[in-house]
Design a protein around this motif. Structure first.
Motif, PDB file in Angstrom:
ATOM      1  N   UNK A  81      42.320  32.196  24.234  1.00  0.00           N
ATOM      2  CA  UNK A  81      42.584  32.396  25.657  1.00  0.00           C
ATOM      3  C   UNK A  81      41.308  32.815  26.392  1.00  0.00           C
ATOM      4  N   UNK A  82      40.540  33.727  25.808  1.00  0.00           N
ATOM      5  CA  UNK A  82      39.339  34.233  26.478  1.00  0.00           C
ATOM      6  C   UNK A  82      38.389  33.098  26.840  1.00  0.00           C
ATOM      7  N   UNK A  83      38.179  32.171  25.914  1.00  0.00           N
ATOM      8  CA  UNK A  83      37.283  31.047  26.202  1.00  0.00           C
ATOM      9  C   UNK A  83      37.785  30.228  27.387  1.00  0.00           C
ATOM     10  N   UNK A  84      39.089  29.964  27.412  1.00  0.00           N
ATOM     11  CA  UNK A  84      39.666  29.180  28.506  1.00  0.00           C
ATOM     12  C   UNK A  84      39.592  29.948  29.823  1.00  0.00           C
ATOM     13  N   UNK A  85      39.925  31.240  29.783  1.00  0.00           N
ATOM     14  CA  UNK A  85      39.931  32.034  31.014  1.00  0.00           C
ATOM     15  C   UNK A  85      38.529  32.172  31.601  1.00  0.00           C
ATOM     16  N   UNK A  86      37.540  32.390  30.746  1.00  0.00           N
ATOM     17  CA  UNK A  86      36.162  32.498  31.241  1.00  0.00           C
ATOM     18  C   UNK A  86      35.744  31.192  31.921  1.00  0.00           C
ATOM     19  N   UNK A  87      36.095  30.068  31.299  1.00  0.00           N
ATOM     20  CA  UNK A  87      35.727  28.776  31.879  1.00  0.00           C
ATOM     21  C   UNK A  87      36.422  28.567  33.223  1.00  0.00           C
ATOM     22  N   UNK A  88      37.698  28.956  33.324  1.00  0.00           N
ATOM     23  CA  UNK A  88      38.431  28.780  34.582  1.00  0.00           C
ATOM     24  C   UNK A  88      37.864  29.674  35.679  1.00  0.00           C
ATOM     25  N   UNK A  94      32.063  28.710  40.795  1.00  0.00           N
ATOM     26  CA  UNK A  94      31.059  27.677  41.066  1.00  0.00           C
ATOM     27  C   UNK A  94      31.515  26.728  42.173  1.00  0.00           C
ATOM     28  N   UNK A  95      32.835  26.553  42.289  1.00  0.00           N
ATOM     29  CA  UNK A  95      33.393  25.683  43.331  1.00  0.00           C
ATOM     30  C   UNK A  95      33.604  26.425  44.650  1.00  0.00           C
ATOM     31  N   UNK A  96      33.220  27.714  44.686  1.00  0.00           N
ATOM     32  CA  UNK A  96      33.392  28.492  45.902  1.00  0.00           C
ATOM     33  C   UNK A  96      34.809  28.994  46.108  1.00  0.00           C
ATOM     34  N   UNK A  97      35.615  28.995  45.051  1.00  0.00           N
ATOM     35  CA  UNK A  97      36.991  29.457  45.150  1.00  0.00           C
ATOM     36  C   UNK A  97      37.110  30.913  44.691  1.00  0.00           C
ATOM     37  N   UNK A  98      38.187  31.568  45.071  1.00  0.00           N
ATOM     38  CA  UNK A  98      38.416  32.964  44.724  1.00  0.00           C
ATOM     39  C   UNK A  98      39.472  33.050  43.620  1.00  0.00           C
ATOM     40  N   UNK A  99      39.083  33.453  42.403  1.00  0.00           N
ATOM     41  CA  UNK A  99      40.057  33.563  41.317  1.00  0.00           C
ATOM     42  C   UNK A  99      40.927  34.810  41.487  1.00  0.00           C
ATOM     43  N   UNK A 100      42.232  34.630  41.355  1.00  0.00           N
ATOM     44  CA  UNK A 100      43.171  35.752  41.302  1.00  0.00           C
ATOM     45  C   UNK A 100      43.742  35.760  39.890  1.00  0.00           C
ATOM     46  N   UNK A 101      43.257  36.670  39.061  1.00  0.00           N
ATOM     47  CA  UNK A 101      43.744  36.781  37.686  1.00  0.00           C
ATOM     48  C   UNK A 101      45.004  37.635  37.725  1.00  0.00           C
ATOM     49  N   UNK A 102      46.125  37.063  37.317  1.00  0.00           N
ATOM     50  CA  UNK A 102      47.390  37.772  37.467  1.00  0.00           C
ATOM     51  C   UNK A 102      48.214  37.673  36.195  1.00  0.00           C
ATOM     52  N   UNK A 103      48.717  38.806  35.723  1.00  0.00           N
ATOM     53  CA  UNK A 103      49.526  38.782  34.517  1.00  0.00           C
ATOM     54  C   UNK A 103      49.829  40.173  34.012  1.00  0.00           C
ATOM     55  N   UNK A 108      45.166  40.159  27.272  1.00  0.00           N
ATOM     56  CA  UNK A 108      44.716  38.930  27.906  1.00  0.00           C
ATOM     57  C   UNK A 108      43.990  39.218  29.219  1.00  0.00           C
ATOM     58  N   UNK A 109      44.438  40.211  29.952  1.00  0.00           N
ATOM     59  CA  UNK A 109      43.732  40.595  31.171  1.00  0.00           C
ATOM     60  C   UNK A 109      42.311  41.023  30.849  1.00  0.00           C
ATOM     61  N   UNK A 110      42.166  41.894  29.849  1.00  0.00           N
ATOM     62  CA  UNK A 110      40.832  42.355  29.468  1.00  0.00           C
ATOM     63  C   UNK A 110      39.996  41.202  28.908  1.00  0.00           C
ATOM     64  N   UNK A 111      40.640  40.310  28.163  1.00  0.00           N
ATOM     65  CA  UNK A 111      39.917  39.154  27.618  1.00  0.00           C
ATOM     66  C   UNK A 111      39.394  38.262  28.733  1.00  0.00           C
ATOM     67  N   UNK A 113      38.587  39.239  31.842  1.00  0.00           N
ATOM     68  CA  UNK A 113      37.624  39.916  32.720  1.00  0.00           C
ATOM     69  C   UNK A 113      36.365  40.389  32.007  1.00  0.00           C
ATOM     70  N   UNK A 114      36.407  40.524  30.683  1.00  0.00           N
ATOM     71  CA  UNK A 114      35.296  41.123  29.956  1.00  0.00           C
ATOM     72  C   UNK A 114      34.834  40.220  28.815  1.00  0.00           C
ATOM     73  N   UNK A 115      33.809  40.685  28.124  1.00  0.00           N
ATOM     74  CA  UNK A 115      33.310  40.004  26.918  1.00  0.00           C
ATOM     75  C   UNK A 115      33.751  40.810  25.706  1.00  0.00           C
ATOM     76  N   UNK A 116      34.947  40.559  25.223  1.00  0.00           N
ATOM     77  CA  UNK A 116      35.457  41.273  24.060  1.00  0.00           C
ATOM     78  C   UNK A 116      35.032  40.566  22.772  1.00  0.00           C
ATOM     79  N   UNK A 117      34.794  41.355  21.739  1.00  0.00           N
ATOM     80  CA  UNK A 117      34.539  40.780  20.415  1.00  0.00           C
ATOM     81  C   UNK A 117      35.893  40.607  19.735  1.00  0.00           C
TER      82      UNK A 117
END
Length: 318
Positions: A81-88, A94-103, A108-111, A113-117
């Motif tokens: 999930x972290x890989x997909x969320x970071x890419x999204x 990059x497209x000038x859009x505002x991401x609203x991370x909701x859940x 998964x929220x921390x994954x 927003x952050x770089x977790x090992x």
């Protein structure tokens, strides 16, 4: 102001409605929002009702990413999930859009927003092999085998905790479970204030009895909308172990609606406990406030925070 907005809160509190109201405010201000789900079970296609994923009308109003894209027979992990969320998130910015991370899935929220090992997914077939072994010998016996392989790992796991016992064996097979080290960093990465992108994090709370009443109504509405039929179909399709973690999955298979309500209330309590540990969270009491009011508070919190520096204007760039 922060580039990313994150909304966290217990199940049933109305996070999707707040995201929609916030999106309307952002558009009125000239921004183009996109929602990115931080829910471990809304990733599954075919479990939309039981997981409370945004419906077609809500998705028509606000684009939602990372929901309903995975077949129910597939397993999934926070690392994937972290890989997909970071890419999204990065792609939206990059497209000038505002991401609203909701859940409501704290990990998964921390994954997102952050770089977790994060631990890797299990080797191919490992989960199935250890799950079959679990069914054959039982959790205590498999825990005893874990104690023989890695006593330091077994010490931290209850002998009846089926899920963690299987996961520990998987990680040992992958060479990804190591004994604790005296040189290990202090505070867990989960609770540090570091984020990948400047973020305003809103945590929604509600008076406990009101929250429980909403959960009762939510579960009843899910049943009326066909949640039981949904899990029956998923079960028949060979739902994976991770898909079966959807709240109420097994309860609905046996018709235990009260059991589903009880588990959902307990889960909401755990979500509130998780929220209290989140660094930098701006807690908002949703009692007697509608989605528009809460969205306005989040928007104001964001606009009061310092602007994000422009890398092109730094002395080094000059």
């Amino acid at each position: 102001m922060p580039a990313v907005i994150a909304i966290f809160g217990p199940t049933g509190i109305g996070k999707t409605a707040v995201a929609l109201a916030l999106a309307r405010r952002l558009r009125a201000a000239g921004e183009e929002p996109v929602a990115i789900s931080a829910d471990a079970l809304q990733v599954y296609a075919g479990l939309e009702t039981v997981t409370g994923a945004a419906d077609a009308t809500e998705q028509a109003e606000l684009e939602h990413r990372l929901i309903s894209f995975l077949p129910v027979e597939e397993t999934f992990s926070a690392g994937q999930y972290a890989q997909l969320a970071h890419a999204e998130i990065d792609g939206a910015l990059e497209q000038g859009r505002t991401p609203i991370v909701v859940g409501g899935t704290g990990l998964y929220l921390r994954a997102a927003l952050t770089e977790l090992s994060l631990k890797p997914p299990p080797p191919q077939g490992a989960r199935e092999r250890w799950t079959a072994e679990l069914e054959l010998v039982g959790a205590p016996a498999l825990h005893a085998r874990l104690a023989a392989r890695a006593p330091w790992a077994a010490e931290t796991i209850d002998p009846n905790d089926r899920q963690r016992i299987v996961r520990a064996h998987e990680l040992l097979d992958a060479g990804a479970l190591e004994p604790p080290s005296e040189d290990a960093p202090g505070p867990s990465q989960l609770w540090t204030a570091e984020v990948r992108q400047p973020t305003v994090l809103a945590g929604l709370t509600l008076e406990r009895e009101q929250l429980y009443a909403r959960i009762e109504e939510r579960v009843d509405a899910m049943i009326a909308a066909g949640a039981r039929e949904e899990v029956v179909r998923a079960n028949a399709a060979g739902a994976s172990e991770t898909a079966r973690k959807a709240l109420g999955f097994d309860d609905l298979l046996t018709g235990d609606v009260e059991g589903m309500k009880r588990r959902t209330r307990n889960y909401a309590k755990r979500q509130l406990t998780w929220m209290r540990k989140l660094a930098g969270v701006e807690t908002i009491d949703a009692t007697d406030r509608d989605a528009d009011e809460i969205a306005a508070i989040i928007d104001n919190l964001r606009r009061r925070q310092p602007p994000v520096p422009d890398p092109s204007q730094t002395p080094e760039a000059a």
